[in-house]
Structure formats: structure tokens, C-alpha cells
Design a protein around this motif. Sequence first.
Motif, PDB file in Angstrom:
ATOM      1  N   SER A  38       0.831  -1.208   0.000  1.00 27.82           N
ATOM      2  CA  SER A  38       0.000   0.000   0.000  1.00 27.82           C
ATOM      3  C   SER A  38       0.864   1.256   0.000  1.00 27.82           C
ATOM      4  N   ARG A  39       2.034   1.215   0.611  1.00 21.08           N
ATOM      5  CA  ARG A  39       2.944   2.373   0.533  1.00 21.08           C
ATOM      6  C   ARG A  39       3.288   2.659  -0.933  1.00 21.08           C
ATOM      7  N   ARG A  40       3.475   1.608  -1.731  1.00 22.28           N
ATOM      8  CA  ARG A  40       3.843   1.776  -3.144  1.00 22.28           C
ATOM      9  C   ARG A  40       2.717   2.423  -3.961  1.00 22.28           C
ATOM     10  N   GLN A  41       1.490   2.234  -3.494  1.00 23.65           N
ATOM     11  CA  GLN A  41       0.352   2.718  -4.287  1.00 23.65           C
ATOM     12  C   GLN A  41       0.025   4.194  -4.090  1.00 23.65           C
ATOM     13  N   VAL A  42       0.508   4.759  -2.984  1.00 26.41           N
ATOM     14  CA  VAL A  42       0.134   6.160  -2.750  1.00 26.41           C
ATOM     15  C   VAL A  42       1.133   7.100  -3.443  1.00 26.41           C
ATOM     16  N   GLY A  43       0.845   8.367  -3.415  1.00 30.51           N
ATOM     17  CA  GLY A  43       1.755   9.326  -4.045  1.00 30.51           C
ATOM     18  C   GLY A  43       1.017  10.187  -5.042  1.00 30.51           C
ATOM     19  N   TYR A  44       1.263  11.472  -4.955  1.00 37.19           N
ATOM     20  CA  TYR A  44       0.594  12.427  -5.833  1.00 37.19           C
ATOM     21  C   TYR A  44       1.109  12.256  -7.264  1.00 37.19           C
ATOM     22  N   GLY A  45       0.201  12.285  -8.219  1.00 38.37           N
ATOM     23  CA  GLY A  45       0.632  12.182  -9.618  1.00 38.37           C
ATOM     24  C   GLY A  45       0.286  10.853 -10.260  1.00 38.37           C
ATOM     25  N   ARG A  46      -0.253   9.933  -9.461  1.00 36.24           N
ATOM     26  CA  ARG A  46      -0.646   8.639 -10.018  1.00 36.24           C
ATOM     27  C   ARG A  46      -1.946   8.767 -10.811  1.00 36.24           C
ATOM     28  N   GLY A  47      -2.151   7.845 -11.760  1.00 32.73           N
ATOM     29  CA  GLY A  47      -3.346   7.887 -12.603  1.00 32.73           C
ATOM     30  C   GLY A  47      -4.503   7.130 -11.970  1.00 32.73           C
ATOM     31  N   GLN A  48      -5.534   6.859 -12.795  1.00 34.22           N
ATOM     32  CA  GLN A  48      -6.763   6.234 -12.263  1.00 34.22           C
ATOM     33  C   GLN A  48      -6.565   4.793 -11.816  1.00 34.22           C
ATOM     34  N   ARG A  49      -5.540   4.157 -12.346  1.00 40.65           N
ATOM     35  CA  ARG A  49      -5.360   2.728 -12.044  1.00 40.65           C
ATOM     36  C   ARG A  49      -5.249   2.471 -10.538  1.00 40.65           C
ATOM     37  N   MET A  50      -4.611   3.400  -9.851  1.00 40.80           N
ATOM     38  CA  MET A  50      -4.414   3.180  -8.414  1.00 40.80           C
ATOM     39  C   MET A  50      -5.719   3.258  -7.630  1.00 40.80           C
ATOM     40  N   GLN A  51      -6.769   3.826  -8.270  1.00 37.76           N
ATOM     41  CA  GLN A  51      -8.074   3.791  -7.600  1.00 37.76           C
ATOM     42  C   GLN A  51      -8.762   2.442  -7.815  1.00 37.76           C
ATOM     43  N   ILE A  52      -8.328   1.733  -8.840  1.00 40.26           N
ATOM     44  CA  ILE A  52      -8.914   0.406  -9.119  1.00 40.26           C
ATOM     45  C   ILE A  52      -8.247  -0.652  -8.232  1.00 40.26           C
ATOM     46  N   GLU A  53      -6.914  -0.571  -8.145  1.00 43.04           N
ATOM     47  CA  GLU A  53      -6.181  -1.617  -7.428  1.00 43.04           C
ATOM     48  C   GLU A  53      -6.132  -1.348  -5.929  1.00 43.04           C
ATOM     49  N   LYS A  54      -6.172  -2.424  -5.166  1.00 42.59           N
ATOM     50  CA  LYS A  54      -5.846  -2.329  -3.738  1.00 42.59           C
ATOM     51  C   LYS A  54      -5.005  -3.568  -3.460  1.00 42.59           C
ATOM     52  N   ASP A  55      -3.708  -3.415  -3.703  1.00 37.35           N
ATOM     53  CA  ASP A  55      -2.834  -4.587  -3.730  1.00 37.35           C
ATOM     54  C   ASP A  55      -2.764  -5.307  -2.384  1.00 37.35           C
ATOM     55  N   GLN A  56      -3.055  -6.597  -2.457  1.00 41.38           N
ATOM     56  CA  GLN A  56      -3.017  -7.470  -1.279  1.00 41.38           C
ATOM     57  C   GLN A  56      -2.344  -8.760  -1.707  1.00 41.38           C
ATOM     58  N   VAL A  57      -1.456  -9.259  -0.888  1.00 34.04           N
ATOM     59  CA  VAL A  57      -0.737 -10.473  -1.264  1.00 34.04           C
ATOM     60  C   VAL A  57      -1.412 -11.712  -0.675  1.00 34.04           C
ATOM     61  N   LYS A  58      -1.267 -12.818  -1.424  1.00 28.53           N
ATOM     62  CA  LYS A  58      -1.619 -14.120  -0.844  1.00 28.53           C
ATOM     63  C   LYS A  58      -0.315 -14.898  -0.786  1.00 28.53           C
ATOM     64  N   ILE A  59      -0.029 -15.442   0.382  1.00 30.28           N
ATOM     65  CA  ILE A  59       1.180 -16.261   0.513  1.00 30.28           C
ATOM     66  C   ILE A  59       0.762 -17.700   0.264  1.00 30.28           C
ATOM     67  N   TYR A  60       1.238 -18.282  -0.834  1.00 36.21           N
ATOM     68  CA  TYR A  60       0.791 -19.618  -1.223  1.00 36.21           C
ATOM     69  C   TYR A  60       1.682 -20.747  -0.711  1.00 36.21           C
ATOM     70  N   SER A  61       2.923 -20.418  -0.398  1.00 37.16           N
ATOM     71  CA  SER A  61       3.827 -21.496   0.016  1.00 37.16           C
ATOM     72  C   SER A  61       5.011 -20.929   0.789  1.00 37.16           C
ATOM     73  N   GLY A  62       5.729 -21.839   1.427  1.00 34.63           N
ATOM     74  CA  GLY A  62       6.977 -21.466   2.101  1.00 34.63           C
ATOM     75  C   GLY A  62       6.780 -20.965   3.531  1.00 34.63           C
ATOM     76  N   VAL A  63       5.511 -20.878   3.969  1.00 34.74           N
ATOM     77  CA  VAL A  63       5.221 -20.377   5.318  1.00 34.74           C
ATOM     78  C   VAL A  63       4.226 -21.336   5.971  1.00 34.74           C
ATOM     79  N   ARG A  64       4.539 -21.761   7.204  1.00 37.80           N
ATOM     80  CA  ARG A  64       3.593 -22.594   7.974  1.00 37.80           C
ATOM     81  C   ARG A  64       3.405 -21.967   9.338  1.00 37.80           C
ATOM     82  N   ASP A  65       2.161 -21.854   9.755  1.00 39.67           N
ATOM     83  CA  ASP A  65       1.859 -21.261  11.062  1.00 39.67           C
ATOM     84  C   ASP A  65       2.600 -19.946  11.259  1.00 39.67           C
ATOM     85  N   GLN A  66       2.627 -19.152  10.186  1.00 44.18           N
ATOM     86  CA  GLN A  66       3.210 -17.804  10.206  1.00 44.18           C
ATOM     87  C   GLN A  66       4.726 -17.755  10.363  1.00 44.18           C
ATOM     88  N   TYR A  67       5.398 -18.890  10.122  1.00 46.83           N
ATOM     89  CA  TYR A  67       6.870 -18.883  10.131  1.00 46.83           C
ATOM     90  C   TYR A  67       7.390 -19.508   8.845  1.00 46.83           C
TER      91      TYR A  67
END
Length: 377
Positions: A38-67
Motif C-alpha cells: 500500500s505504501r507503493r500505491q500512494v503518491g501524488y501524480g498517479r493515474g486512475q489505475r491506483m483507484q482500481i487496485e488495492k494490492d493485497q498479497v496471498k502467501i501460497y507457500s513457504g510459510v507454515r503457522d506464520q513462520y
Amino acid sequence: MIRFLTSGESHGQALMAILEGIPAGLELKAEDINIELSRRQVGYGRGQRMQIEKDQVKIYSGVRDQYTIAAPIGLLIENRDWENWKDKKIPPVTAPRPGHADLAGTLKYDFSDIRNVLERASARETAARVAVGAVCRKLLREFNISIFSRTIQIGKIKDSSRWDLSAKEWAIIENSPVRCLAKKEEGGMIKLIDQAKQAGDTLGGIVEIAAINVPVGLGSYIQWDIKLDGRLAQALMSIQAIKAVEIGLGTHVAELPGSQVHDEISLVKGKGFARRTNNAGGIEGGISNGETIILRASMKPIATLIKPLQSIDLKTGKAAKATVERSDVCAVPAAGVIAENVVAFELVRAMQEKLGGDSLREMKRNYQGYMEQIRRK
Ligand code: EPS
């Protein structure tokens, strides 16, 4: 060995990354990554795309019980805009934009539709790199290393305040719409972006990155491809639209005598070696010297102009105006956040080369042993 790949197109279904080599035992939650996204998405001067996206990650592998479990970490960020594109008949893009990968990419890969190039060349890809960097930052925090960035120039407006900022000042930057410390210049930058937008034009600028508490001894003079400055420069240069990188005093080293460039060494009781200045930007001989690492990256103006430049239509061979796509007017504030995160990856890489460690516990033990060795000097 730490490494990663990204995949994904700007208006495709998702961006992905596989990050391998993070030691076992690092606590990692999606939220740690989402903060950076979300830090990457803010900033004055961005176009309309940033109003469409709200970037959220899904962690699919490599992590178990948050480690982390030392296995490759699979990350995925969905493109919300995909919904708007997937069923649309998209006409081919045929007039390359000067300054974009359009022309060279189309010739190289033998395409007739420039969209095949621009979809992957798009700076949207940096969302995946920031996700990777966010994991790296989490690891660096275990060693008390933090990375900050700020905008020091947009167009011709410069914030020439010094680089060794306090936590309070970094917080001001974090809340600035252009990520600039100086209030007068911040106002000027915003006005300049508004003017560029009005004129159908775009703007570039310079971001400065500071990596604090990096231990002495990362990277080496032993071989060209393990010099820390070279690697950091490559990482920054690989960010879309970055055209120049500086370390410490940067290009000014060329105009000053040695006596005004090199940082004199002293010994402070109880603290060890110290420097009065940091013109080297924390790196000497390709090795971190224990001072703050200071980097700057210059970004060219976005290549997509609402008032387009002259080009050639690849279909007809005739003169034509370059393609106009929805885009940003200025993405310099975002570039600072991206820069922090690509630097984080390179610092983790260098930390691992120095310390090894398949688990975080082992890496920390090795770190403590190494710090003890330095203290004894
Ligand atoms: C970009 C063009 C714009 C930017 C994009 C980078 O996207 P669109 O064409 O969908 O309006 O907003 O940046 C991002 C989507 C992002 O997440 O940073 C380009 O051509 O590089």
C-alpha cells in the motif's frame, strides 16, 4: 542462496513471485507485505489505475503457522483491473511511444501488437518486487537494519536538505503526498505535477534511499560481481524508468579533490571506528563500511504522454502520434518505495553471503559472532 523471479502482466490476472533462500524461522504474515504494497500505491501524480487496485498479497507457500520453513515462498497479487479487461476486445497497439520499451521490444520479439510488450514492461511488475522486498525487510529488521526513502527532486524542484534525518523527519516524509521533507518544495512539486497533468505531459525526478545500521563487511572487492555498490546500482537501475544511480556524493566526486571527498577515520571509545562525513555513502571498495548506505536514483518522465510525441505506425509505416494509454503523470514517490524494497533484497543477499545460516537462529548466531570479532579490533 537467495533469488527470486516475478511473472505477470499489467492487465493480466495476477502478479506472482517465487522467493527462495529466506532462512527458516522468520515470522511472516501477509500483513507484513501488504503494508509495503500500500505504501507503493500512494503518491501524488498517479493515474486512475491506483483507484482500481488495492494490492493485497496471498502467501501460497513457504510459510507454515506464520513462520518461514526455508522452502520457496510463493506470492500472488491479483490485478483487480483484470475484471475490466478479460472479456474486452482490445485493438492492437501499433504506434510505439518514444521512451518506452514499445519499439525495441516489438522488433526483438517479432510482434505486430505492441501490447505484448507493454503488458510486461509496465511498472505494475514492481508490485511483485515490492512483495519480495517486504519479506527481505522483515528479515533485515531482525538485525535492526531499516531502509527509508524520500523524494529529493521532481522536475526542476529540489529539496536539498541533508540526508541524515531523524525518525520524526522520516515520519513527515511518509505522510507527504510526494514523499518530500521540505514543505515549500513539497508544495512546488504538487503544483508542478498539476501543471504537467494540465499540459498532457509527465515528470521525472530523484529519490534518495538510506539503509541504516548495515554492518561493516557486506559485499567484497574480491570479485566484480559481489561488489555491494555494483549490485545495488543494478537493482535500482532495473526499476522501470530509472536512468541513473548515485552512491554517497555520487557524480560530485568527479569535481572535488580527494581531501574533500574521502571520509576521515577516527576511533571513538566504546563505539569503534567513526567518520565525520559519509561522502562514500557507506560503501568503500565494494564493501559496506558500517556507515549509513546512501543511494539516489533518477527517474525519467513517464513515457505515456496524453499529448503524444511523434512516432511511426508500425502497421502502415506512416508518421503517426504515439499511442495514448491511461497512465500516471508522475510516479517518483512510488519509485522511492520500490527502491527501498529492491535494496532490501540486495542487502539480504549480501548478509547471507557474509553470514550464511539456514535458519534465522543460525544466521543470528553467526551475526553475533561476527560482531564480536569486529568489537575486538
Ligand atoms: C503503467 C501504466 C499505468 C500505471 C502502471 C504503470 O497503468 P494503467 O495503464 O493500467 O493505467 O498505473 O502502474 C501500475 C499499475 C502500478 O501498480 O504501479 C506503465 O505503463 O508502466
